[in-house]
Scaffold this active site. Structure first.
Site, PDB file in Angstrom:
ATOM      1  N   ASP A  99     120.246 -35.120  34.418  1.00 45.80           N
ATOM      2  CA  ASP A  99     121.494 -34.953  34.267  1.00 45.80           C
ATOM      3  C   ASP A  99     122.141 -34.426  35.858  1.00 45.80           C
ATOM      4  OD1 ASP A  99     124.192 -35.186  33.582  1.00 45.80           O
ATOM      5  OD2 ASP A  99     123.415 -33.238  31.724  1.00 45.80           O
ATOM      6  N   ASP A 302     127.984 -37.373  38.662  1.00 42.70           N
ATOM      7  CA  ASP A 302     126.644 -37.246  37.130  1.00 42.70           C
ATOM      8  C   ASP A 302     126.066 -38.540  37.478  1.00 42.70           C
ATOM      9  OD1 ASP A 302     126.640 -36.167  34.997  1.00 42.70           O
ATOM     10  OD2 ASP A 302     128.906 -37.443  34.293  1.00 42.70           O
TER      11      ASP A 302
END
Length: 425
Positions: A99, A302
């Site tokens: 992440d 992201d």
């Protein structure tokens, strides 16, 4: 190895987290979260879209709290790609979500008061000789919102989809790949969890904050290459000297720093100046996606989001262009969770021909081929845009990054990318 052990003993005696030094280059395998599950592509895609909607709510809420001056929680929404690593001594192999949109690395710890199902045994700190609780107060406790209770640094990770992770900070040995070990890594030992972990044991935070994996390991750069959703093959995460895009024409654009140290400063922002569909440059003002002085707006990279979300003003122009380009009726209601879908003719087995889409960044053009921005569901007769509108922040999701080798140069604050067959790297 003797040096690592000595440094770890010094850190334990001082009751302070170890200041990790730069690590040599290594690579770790990445797999899609659903690659080992017997889902058809349609189900995989629908699951990814649902996770992206939860993720978008998290980012929306985080930015709202940031701009109002309220400290944001450590937050993370269900992601897509898993990294294999090991924790403790002796090593316990775990999988965690990669992440770039958060900082803290955490895993579920036993004995657990309330833990979620996971594919491997729970990590038990009492079984490891290299585990140490991080006392409170200490410098690392200021990296994320925490509270001191019984001299432990407790964190509370909350998610807008209802997922909650509670735990405390500690240090431990992590092992990446076959033989790259790092002592004294600060992580979250999670003992209470509700919600979903997407077939993983936790998360590896790759953001810009002080507790992220890059910030603790100090590589000069890292890169990843994500294999397609419907592939059972593996991609890779590269750190340090092994993060290299190789030959070919490499595109590079500056990573924009968040102003005034907002909580959003852990994000990797890029300057998106415009969008083209084929040879048509859309009439989107250059300022539409830029990061503003008050910390609002901007576009982030992201890896934990599937679907790309664009500021509504720019998205509406893109949507109108595609409606004029695709000579099919717009579907009024669908179960895909996407905003724009077209109704395919009955019996269709191939999608309409589409041009490349191009994101024009500051100094670099990112070409997005049709399979990376359009989705075909022949069972439901739908042809959908895998990009949605969003108010405020824009997000470059991982669906648009499939088979793209993306490199983050942390010393120079530059992001570079090049098309690649990720399963062959």
């Amino acid at each position: 190895m003797a040096t690592s052990v000595l440094l770890l003993l010094i850190a334990l005696l001082l009751h302070e987290p170890l200041a990790l030094v730069a690590t040599p280059g290594f690579r770790v395998e990445l797999t899609h979260v659903d690659s080992a599950r017997p889902f058809a592509f349609t189900e995989r895609f629908n699951r990814a879209v649902r996770r992206s909607w939860h993720r978008r709510e998290v980012l929306d809420a985080k930015m709202s709290r940031s701009l109002s001056g309220i400290a944001a929680s450590v937050e993370w929404g269900d992601g897509e790609y898993l990294i294999d690593l090991a924790i403790g001594t002796p090593m316990l192999h775990i999988t965690a979500v990669l992440d770039t949109g958060s900082d803290l690395t955490w895993t579920q710890c036993g004995p657990c008061f309330e833990c979620l199902p996971q594919p491997s045994p729970y990590y038990d700190p009492s079984d490891s000789s290299t585990f140490a609780v991080l006392p409170c107060p200490c410098p690392s406790c200021t990296g994320i919102p925490t509270r001191c209770t019984l001299r432990r640094c407790h964190y509370n990770a909350t998610y807008e989809d209802g997922t909650i992770s509670l735990g405390f900070l500690a240090t431990e040995a992590l092992t990446f790949g076959r033989n790259t070990s790092v002592a004294g890594f600060t992580f979250g030992c999670s003992t209470r969890n509700t919600g979903s972990l997407s077939n993983s044991t936790g998360i590896v935070g790759m953001g810009r904050g002080p507790l992220s994996l890059p910030s603790q390991l100090h590589p000069s750069k890292f890169s990843y290459c994500l294999t397609p959703f419907n592939s059972s093959t593996t991609g890779h995460l590269f750190l340090g000297s092994m993060a290299d895009l190789g030959g070919g024409f490499v595109h590079s654009t500056p990573i924009v720093l968040s102003p005034n140290n907002y909580p959003s400063s852990s994000f990797y922002y890029l300057s998106l100046l415009g969008i083209s569909v084929g040879h048509t440059l859309l009439p989107i003002p250059n300022s539409t996606f830029l990061l503003k002085a008050d910390g609002s707006g901007g576009l982030i990279v992201d890896s934990g989001s599937s679907v790309t979300s664009l500021e509504e003003a720019g998205y509406d122009i893109l949507r109108k262009e595609l409606i004029s380009l695709v000579h099919l009726p717009v579907a009024n209601q669908t179960s895909t969770g996407l905003d724009l879908c077209f109704s395919l003719p009955p019996g269709s087995s191939s999608p309409p021909a589409m041009p490349d889409m191009i994101f024009h960044f500051d100094g670099a053009d990112m070409t997005i081929p049709p399979p990376n921005y359009m989705y075909s569901d022949f069972e439901q007769g739908l042809f959908c845009l895998v990009i949605t509108g969003m108010t405020g922040m824009s997000v470059l999701g991982n669906y648009q990054q499939q088979n793209l080798h993306v490199l983050f140069d942390l010393d120079s604050d530059v992001l570079s990318f090049i098309p690649a067959m990720c399963d062959g790297l």
